[in-house]
Design a protein around this motif. Structure first.
Motif, short mmCIF file in Angstrom:
data_model
loop_
_atom_site.label_atom_id
_atom_site.label_comp_id
_atom_site.label_asym_id
_atom_site.label_seq_id
_atom_site.Cartn_x
_atom_site.Cartn_y
_atom_site.Cartn_z
N HIS A 304 65.09 19.43 25.93
CA HIS A 304 64.91 20.59 25.03
C HIS A 304 63.59 20.50 24.25
O HIS A 304 63.43 21.18 23.24
CB HIS A 304 66.08 20.69 24.05
CG HIS A 304 67.42 20.78 24.70
ND1 HIS A 304 67.90 21.94 25.29
CD2 HIS A 304 68.39 19.83 24.89
CE1 HIS A 304 69.10 21.71 25.79
NE2 HIS A 304 69.42 20.45 25.55
N ARG A 305 62.69 19.65 24.69
CA ARG A 305 61.39 19.44 24.04
C ARG A 305 61.54 18.98 22.58
O ARG A 305 60.73 19.32 21.72
CB ARG A 305 60.52 20.70 24.11
CG ARG A 305 60.20 21.13 25.54
CD ARG A 305 59.16 22.20 25.58
NE ARG A 305 59.05 22.75 26.93
CZ ARG A 305 58.34 23.82 27.25
NH1 ARG A 305 57.63 24.45 26.32
NH2 ARG A 305 58.30 24.28 28.49
N TYR A 331 52.35 3.58 19.65
CA TYR A 331 52.54 2.65 20.77
C TYR A 331 53.64 3.21 21.67
O TYR A 331 54.71 3.58 21.18
CB TYR A 331 52.96 1.27 20.28
CG TYR A 331 51.92 0.52 19.50
CD1 TYR A 331 51.27 -0.60 20.04
CD2 TYR A 331 51.59 0.88 18.20
CE1 TYR A 331 50.32 -1.31 19.32
CE2 TYR A 331 50.63 0.19 17.47
CZ TYR A 331 50.01 -0.90 18.03
OH TYR A 331 49.07 -1.59 17.31
N ASN A 332 53.38 3.24 22.97
CA ASN A 332 54.38 3.73 23.92
C ASN A 332 54.33 2.93 25.21
O ASN A 332 53.25 2.58 25.69
CB ASN A 332 54.15 5.21 24.26
CG ASN A 332 54.20 6.11 23.04
OD1 ASN A 332 53.16 6.43 22.47
ND2 ASN A 332 55.39 6.50 22.63
N ALA A 333 55.50 2.67 25.79
CA ALA A 333 55.56 2.02 27.09
C ALA A 333 54.85 2.87 28.13
O ALA A 333 55.01 4.10 28.14
CB ALA A 333 57.01 1.77 27.49
N GLU A 334 54.08 2.23 29.00
CA GLU A 334 53.32 2.98 30.00
C GLU A 334 54.21 3.75 30.96
O GLU A 334 53.78 4.75 31.55
CB GLU A 334 52.42 2.02 30.79
CG GLU A 334 51.04 1.82 30.20
CD GLU A 334 50.21 3.10 30.24
OE1 GLU A 334 49.98 3.65 31.32
OE2 GLU A 334 49.79 3.56 29.17
N LEU A 340 54.51 9.96 26.61
CA LEU A 340 53.06 9.94 26.78
C LEU A 340 52.53 11.36 27.02
O LEU A 340 51.44 11.71 26.55
CB LEU A 340 52.67 9.02 27.94
CG LEU A 340 52.84 7.52 27.70
CD1 LEU A 340 52.51 6.75 28.97
CD2 LEU A 340 51.97 7.05 26.55
N SER A 341 53.29 12.16 27.75
CA SER A 341 52.85 13.53 28.00
C SER A 341 52.75 14.33 26.72
O SER A 341 51.82 15.13 26.52
CB SER A 341 53.81 14.23 28.98
OG SER A 341 53.75 13.61 30.25
N ILE A 342 53.70 14.12 25.80
CA ILE A 342 53.65 14.79 24.51
C ILE A 342 52.41 14.33 23.74
O ILE A 342 51.66 15.14 23.18
CB ILE A 342 54.92 14.49 23.69
CG1 ILE A 342 56.15 15.08 24.38
CG2 ILE A 342 54.79 15.05 22.27
CD1 ILE A 342 57.46 14.59 23.81
N ALA A 345 49.29 15.83 25.17
CA ALA A 345 49.18 17.25 24.83
C ALA A 345 48.73 17.45 23.39
O ALA A 345 47.99 18.39 23.07
CB ALA A 345 50.52 17.94 25.06
N MET A 346 49.15 16.54 22.49
CA MET A 346 48.76 16.63 21.08
C MET A 346 47.31 16.20 20.85
O MET A 346 46.75 16.50 19.80
CB MET A 346 49.69 15.77 20.23
CG MET A 346 51.12 16.28 20.15
SD MET A 346 52.18 15.18 19.17
CE MET A 346 51.51 15.47 17.51
N GLY A 347 46.74 15.45 21.82
CA GLY A 347 45.36 15.00 21.67
C GLY A 347 45.21 13.51 21.44
O GLY A 347 44.09 13.03 21.20
N PHE A 348 46.31 12.75 21.51
CA PHE A 348 46.19 11.29 21.42
C PHE A 348 45.38 10.77 22.61
O PHE A 348 45.55 11.24 23.74
CB PHE A 348 47.58 10.64 21.45
CG PHE A 348 48.31 10.64 20.15
CD1 PHE A 348 48.17 9.59 19.25
CD2 PHE A 348 49.18 11.68 19.83
CE1 PHE A 348 48.86 9.59 18.05
CE2 PHE A 348 49.88 11.69 18.63
CZ PHE A 348 49.73 10.64 17.74
#
Length: 362
Positions: A304-305, A331-334, A340-342, A345-348
């Protein structure tokens, strides 16, 4: 009592002071200073700096874990530290270890001499798995792939040390930064609107720590789910049990550290269940970098995003909390492609990588 190591180095058990400014806190304050130097020399960044006042609550043993700390010395100079954390979750096989040395003393056999002492503590507590998370210096040379098949770290002095001593690279975390500019803020507004359109059965709620009583039980439940719902690859993750008492104790510790924390959650309107959350935190200096800490969408509420919803809503709310903070680190698991997609999209943008290493004790 100092434990002889090699090359004139010794290992000294650290007795934590009652307060960071106590008369007997000199050694601890120096260890805190050296800890920050180690992180700066390895990462090239200062955003992991902690004051002695902020570090002390982290190193104290507590109900959920036992922590053992040593100072590594050459003569009277502290050149690093070693730590063992023993989680107290039922059935845990894990000890979380760390050897942090200033790079100018690498290659002298000090780390190899320290490691058996960490393993002894793990064995004394009945643990058979050692795990360590660390960021390595950037390199354009050969790399080592994680067991997940997602991400890699440099095949450098640190990797060779760990591999030589029986560790295996299980997982890689991506370190990402987002600059808080007018452009990224406007983009977050657009993504938030998109997230709201896809999650009409949910509402966004915010609170600053300490958590209000009517949110504490649901928030504690979501914190428990971090240990089961977040990707962990081959890393052993103990299932944690969080209740309101544990949550409140953790929040008292954050307050002692001088942390300001905003929690943003998605509430399922029909049931009132908290379904997703993210945390933004900063230390006493509100001009410093913001840390995005735990973020999770409960498994049964995915699709649901909600991750996009809470992350964008949090960033916009944060502008009123720390308006001069220049950027956010996360920090996010690869292999965690949805999160990671979020971020992307936010510009990280990716800035570094952290390896999660594991060793089975014989």
């Amino acid at each position: 009592m100092d434990i002889p190591l090699t090359a004139g180095a010794t290992l000294r058990p650290l007795v934590l002071p009652a307060r960071a400014d106590a008369a007997d806190a000199g050694e601890f304050r120096e260890l805190a200073r050296v800890r920050n130097l180690v992180y700066r020399e390895i990462t090239g960044r200062d955003e992991d700096d902690l004051t002695p006042e902020a570090l002390l609550p982290i190193l104290r043993s507590r109900k959920e874990r036992t922590t053992v700390v040593w100072a590594v010395r050459i003569g009277e100079e502290i050149v690093g530290r070693a730590i063992v954390n023993i989680p107290h979750e039922e059935g845990s096989r894990v000890a979380i270890v760390s050897i942090e040395l200033r790079p100018h003393v690498w290659g002298r056999g000090i780390g190899s001499a320290v490691l058996p002492h960490l393993e002894d503590v793990a064995r004394q507590h009945g643990r058979s798995v050692l795990q360590e998370w660390l960021e390595q210096q950037p390199s354009d040379g050969p790399r080592i792939e994680a067991q997940t098949g997602f991400g890699s770290v440099p095949d450098d002095h640190v990797s060779r040390f760990l591999l030589r001593h029986g560790y295996q690279l299980e997982q890689v975390y991506r370190v990402s930064h987002l600059t808080l500019s007018p452009e990224t803020i406007q983009h977050a507004r657009e993504l938030l609107a998109d997230g709201r359109a896809a999650s009409t059965d949910y509402r966004v709620v915010h609170w600053m720590l300490p958590t209000p009583a009517d949110r504490a039980e649901g928030y504690a439940w979501m914190k428990s789910r971090m240990s089961t719902d977040a990707p962990s690859a081959g890393i052993e993750t103990d299932e944690e049990t969080w209740d309101v008492a544990r949550l409140q104790e953790g929040e008292r510790r954050l307050a002692e550290m001088g942390r300001t924390v905003l929690v943003t959650a998605a509430e399922h309107i029909a049931t009132g269940e908290l379904s997703a959350f993210t945390e933004l935190a900063i230390g006493p200096d509100h001009d410093a970098v913001t840390h995005q800490e735990d973020t999770l969408v409960l498994h049964e509420h995915r699709g649901h995003r909600l991750g996009q919803l809470v992350k964008c809503a949090a960033m916009l709310e944060w502008l009123d909390v720390a308006p001069r903070s220049p950027r956010v680190i996360t920090y996010n698991a690869e292999e965690n492609r949805p999160m990671l997609s979020i971020n992307e999209a936010m510009g990280f943008t990716p800035t570094a990588y952290e390896g999660a290493w594991k060793k089975e004790l014989t």
